[in-house]
Design an enzyme around this catalytic site. Structure first.
Site, PDB file in Angstrom:
ATOM      1  N   ARG A  99      -0.317  15.179  12.609  1.00 36.58           N
ATOM      2  CA  ARG A  99       0.467  14.798  11.422  1.00 36.58           C
ATOM      3  C   ARG A  99       0.638  16.012  10.530  1.00 36.58           C
ATOM      4  O   ARG A  99       0.005  16.135   9.493  1.00 36.58           O
ATOM      5  CB  ARG A  99      -0.213  13.650  10.681  1.00 36.58           C
ATOM      6  CG  ARG A  99      -0.218  12.382  11.486  1.00 36.58           C
ATOM      7  CD  ARG A  99      -0.890  11.253  10.762  1.00 36.58           C
ATOM      8  NE  ARG A  99       0.012  10.530   9.876  1.00 36.58           N
ATOM      9  CZ  ARG A  99      -0.307   9.409   9.253  1.00 36.58           C
ATOM     10  NH1 ARG A  99      -1.500   8.904   9.406  1.00 36.58           N
ATOM     11  NH2 ARG A  99       0.556   8.802   8.480  1.00 36.58           N
ATOM     12  N   LYS A 125       0.836  -1.210   0.000  1.00 40.62           N
ATOM     13  CA  LYS A 125       0.000   0.000   0.000  1.00 40.62           C
ATOM     14  C   LYS A 125       0.866   1.253   0.000  1.00 40.62           C
ATOM     15  O   LYS A 125       0.669   2.157  -0.822  1.00 40.62           O
ATOM     16  CB  LYS A 125      -0.887  -0.008   1.249  1.00 40.62           C
ATOM     17  CG  LYS A 125      -1.430   1.346   1.677  1.00 40.62           C
ATOM     18  CD  LYS A 125      -2.164   1.222   2.992  1.00 40.62           C
ATOM     19  CE  LYS A 125      -2.528   2.526   3.657  1.00 40.62           C
ATOM     20  NZ  LYS A 125      -1.396   3.308   4.190  1.00 40.62           N
ATOM     21  N   ASN A 126       1.835   1.308   0.914  1.00 42.16           N
ATOM     22  CA  ASN A 126       2.577   2.550   1.105  1.00 42.16           C
ATOM     23  C   ASN A 126       3.548   2.861  -0.034  1.00 42.16           C
ATOM     24  O   ASN A 126       4.110   3.949  -0.084  1.00 42.16           O
ATOM     25  CB  ASN A 126       3.319   2.536   2.445  1.00 42.16           C
ATOM     26  CG  ASN A 126       2.358   2.761   3.599  1.00 42.16           C
ATOM     27  OD1 ASN A 126       1.182   3.056   3.390  1.00 42.16           O
ATOM     28  ND2 ASN A 126       2.858   2.614   4.821  1.00 42.16           N
ATOM     29  N   ARG A 183      -4.168  10.187   4.349  1.00 40.50           N
ATOM     30  CA  ARG A 183      -2.980  11.008   4.502  1.00 40.50           C
ATOM     31  C   ARG A 183      -2.161  11.062   3.203  1.00 40.50           C
ATOM     32  O   ARG A 183      -1.566  12.089   2.857  1.00 40.50           O
ATOM     33  CB  ARG A 183      -2.153  10.398   5.642  1.00 40.50           C
ATOM     34  CG  ARG A 183      -0.737  10.849   5.738  1.00 40.50           C
ATOM     35  CD  ARG A 183      -0.613  12.140   6.472  1.00 40.50           C
ATOM     36  NE  ARG A 183       0.775  12.511   6.659  1.00 40.50           N
ATOM     37  CZ  ARG A 183       1.167  13.649   7.176  1.00 40.50           C
ATOM     38  NH1 ARG A 183       0.271  14.531   7.572  1.00 40.50           N
ATOM     39  NH2 ARG A 183       2.432  13.916   7.312  1.00 40.50           N
ATOM     40  N   ARG A 193      -8.666  -0.331   4.422  1.00 38.92           N
ATOM     41  CA  ARG A 193      -7.842   0.672   3.729  1.00 38.92           C
ATOM     42  C   ARG A 193      -6.460   0.117   3.403  1.00 38.92           C
ATOM     43  O   ARG A 193      -5.792   0.606   2.489  1.00 38.92           O
ATOM     44  CB  ARG A 193      -7.664   1.923   4.612  1.00 38.92           C
ATOM     45  CG  ARG A 193      -8.894   2.802   4.685  1.00 38.92           C
ATOM     46  CD  ARG A 193      -8.565   4.078   5.421  1.00 38.92           C
ATOM     47  NE  ARG A 193      -7.274   4.560   5.011  1.00 38.92           N
ATOM     48  CZ  ARG A 193      -6.403   5.182   5.797  1.00 38.92           C
ATOM     49  NH1 ARG A 193      -6.694   5.429   7.039  1.00 38.92           N
ATOM     50  NH2 ARG A 193      -5.240   5.573   5.335  1.00 38.92           N
ATOM     51  N   CYS A 206      -5.515   8.325   9.077  1.00 38.71           N
ATOM     52  CA  CYS A 206      -5.768   7.710  10.379  1.00 38.71           C
ATOM     53  C   CYS A 206      -5.579   8.724  11.498  1.00 38.71           C
ATOM     54  O   CYS A 206      -4.632   9.506  11.475  1.00 38.71           O
ATOM     55  CB  CYS A 206      -4.783   6.567  10.601  1.00 38.71           C
ATOM     56  SG  CYS A 206      -5.318   5.039   9.851  1.00 38.71           S
ATOM     57  N   ASP A 212       4.120   0.963  12.243  1.00 37.99           N
ATOM     58  CA  ASP A 212       2.896   0.320  11.751  1.00 37.99           C
ATOM     59  C   ASP A 212       2.707  -1.091  12.311  1.00 37.99           C
ATOM     60  O   ASP A 212       1.635  -1.679  12.151  1.00 37.99           O
ATOM     61  CB  ASP A 212       2.898   0.266  10.216  1.00 37.99           C
ATOM     62  CG  ASP A 212       2.649   1.642   9.607  1.00 37.99           C
ATOM     63  OD1 ASP A 212       2.261   2.560  10.339  1.00 37.99           O
ATOM     64  OD2 ASP A 212       2.847   1.779   8.376  1.00 37.99           O
TER      65      ASP A 212
END
Ligand code: UD1
Length: 425
Positions: free
Chosen positions: A122, A22-23, A93, A397, A117, A305
């Site tokens: 942030r 995902k990231n 984000r 997500r 989230c 994470d």
């Protein structure tokens, strides 16, 4: 909002493939906006954040097409000076990752401040400071940020903190800047190496991703490419922890073991047998884990994470453990929910103190955010009896085919759509 119903107490056994990351995927999609023609990504995870990023790109004028087997094509030719809808931007984000690509491509961007989230403050000051040093003029109005630049200029940037997102945005912008950009104290996460590899395939000149100094020589234009998204180290790590939590035996395949070195070390420390192969990791756990001290850190430290999922493991460990969160200001919202399941955890500032109990009991809980929700899923898999995890959308997500993957490993888990919250008197 949907819920996940889990009947706990089954040992997970078997093999599970790590999906695409995902990231990384979200950033590669955003970077595709800078290409002159259609880019194709393969090994794309089936998660809602990917869908949101595609919608975001479309709202900027790009066309995206999803093909079977985890393939997405992004045609950026229609991109113009449009503003993405606020509700899309606030959904995640990673929306902030369009800043660098849009400024590089068209010298203009206007968007709401991103959401994501609720894991503490942030800010995006490091992104903005770095881009401003490259010549962007920013104005802020009514919760929106607007950036303009005629020609990005290469420069020297020293990040106050090795922010993953800021490193990625600055690297992206630097690709089409005039001259050389050096980013010092850069984040060293594997996803940054994936971004470098992707951009280099598009014709960018970058060196140093994976170290704390990245050097980019600006080029005139970036071309199209086809690229496989790297494996997701956080999803891989979650399944490794699912093996340990349920005292099971699971092999996670199609992953890069080196990316989870910190997790492997901690699992071994608490008594798991961890067998590392070239592209897979097998985790076997027979008994309650021993105590541990976990401190989240930027890569290659223990990933923030996986802080919550590891806490779920320690909740039924022997003795007292501590979990310290050093990356985000508030990442313990899952603790109250674990306590409802019988865990003994207290939080003092950045540290959670966990007194291990022999068993958790099933309960109705609420997923507070993506990774905190994953921790509750792990806890429910090992708890006695049935658990219901509400607001499971947070987990969707970031976890591709969670129900199917857990079911294939022997878990009793199912989605329940639109379950009403029980009202107690
Ligand atoms: C990314 C990951 C997230 C992961 C995190 C750290 C994505 C989509 N998300 O988030 O899953 O937990 O890296 O590994 O890739 N900060 C500032 N100012 C800034 C930017 C960051 O103060 O301009 C702070 C943040 O508030 C936070 C810390 O720096 O406390 C780390 O943030 P950062 O590394 O930027 O994480 P993200 O890129 O948001």
């Amino acid at each position: 909002m949907n819920s996940l119903r889990i009947s706990g107490g089954r040992r997970l056994l078997g093999r599970v493939k790590a999906p695409g990351a995902k990231n990384s995927c979200l950033k590669l999609l955003a970077l595709s906006a800078m290409a002159s023609d259609t880019c194709t990504l393969t090994n794309v995870p089936e998660i809602t954040d990917v869908h949101t990023m595609c919608q975001l790109l479309e709202s900027l004028g790009a066309s995206t097409a999803k093909r079977p087997g985890g393939v997405i094509e992004v045609d950026p030719k229609g991109i113009g000076p449009l503003e993405p809808p606020e509700d899309l931007v606030r959904r995640m984000r990673a929306s902030v990752q369009i800043l660098g690509p849009m400024l590089a491509k068209q010298g203009y961007v206007r968007m709401a401040f991103p959401g994501g989230c609720p894991i503490g403050s942030r800010p995006i000051d490091l992104h903005l400071k770095g881009l401003a040093a490259m010549g962007v003029r920013f104005t802020e109005e009514h919760g929106h940020i607007c950036g303009r630049v005629d020609q990005l200029q290469g420069t020297d940037i020293h990040l106050d903190f090795p922010s993953v997102g800021a490193t990625e945005n600055l690297m992206a912008a630097a690709c089409l800047a005039k001259g050389v950009t050096t980013i010092r104290n850069a984040a060293r996460e594997p996803e940054i190496i994936d971004q470098q590899n992707f951009l280099v395939r598009m014709g960018a000149q970058i060196r140093g991703a994976g170290t704390d100094t990245i050097r980019v020589v600006g080029v005139e234009a970036l071309g199209a490419t086809t690229y496989p998204v790297m494996p997701d180290r956080i999803q891989a790590g979650t399944y490794m922890l699912a093996a340990a939590v349920t005292r099971g035996d699971v092999t996670v395949t199609d992953m890069v073991p080196e990316h989870v070195d910190a997790l492997v070390a901690k699992l071994a420390e608490v008594g798991a047998a961890v067998i590392v192969s070239e592209d897979s990791v097998r985790v076997v756990m027979g008994d309650r884990p021993g105590p541990a001290s976990i401190k989240s850190m930027p890569y290659p430290g223990f990933p923030t994470d996986l802080q919550a999922p590891f806490a779920a493991l320690l909740a039924t460990g022997r003795g007292t453990s501590t979990v310290t969160e050093n990356v985000f200001t508030s990442r313990f919202r899952y603790v109250d929910e674990l306590v409802r399941m019988g865990a003994q955890i207290t939080v003092d500032g950045r540290t959670a103190v966990i007194r291990g109990v022999p068993k958790l009991t099933g309960a109705r809980v609420v997923a507070p955010d993506l990774r905190g929700g994953a921790a509750l899923v792990l806890a429910a898999l090992m708890a006695d009896g049935e658990s219901v995890i509400d607001e499971i959308e947070h987990v969707a997500r970031g976890y591709d085919g969670l129900v199917e993957r857990l079911t294939a490993l022997g878990a009793d888990v199912r989605i329940e759509e639109g379950l009403e919250l029980a009202v107690s008197g």
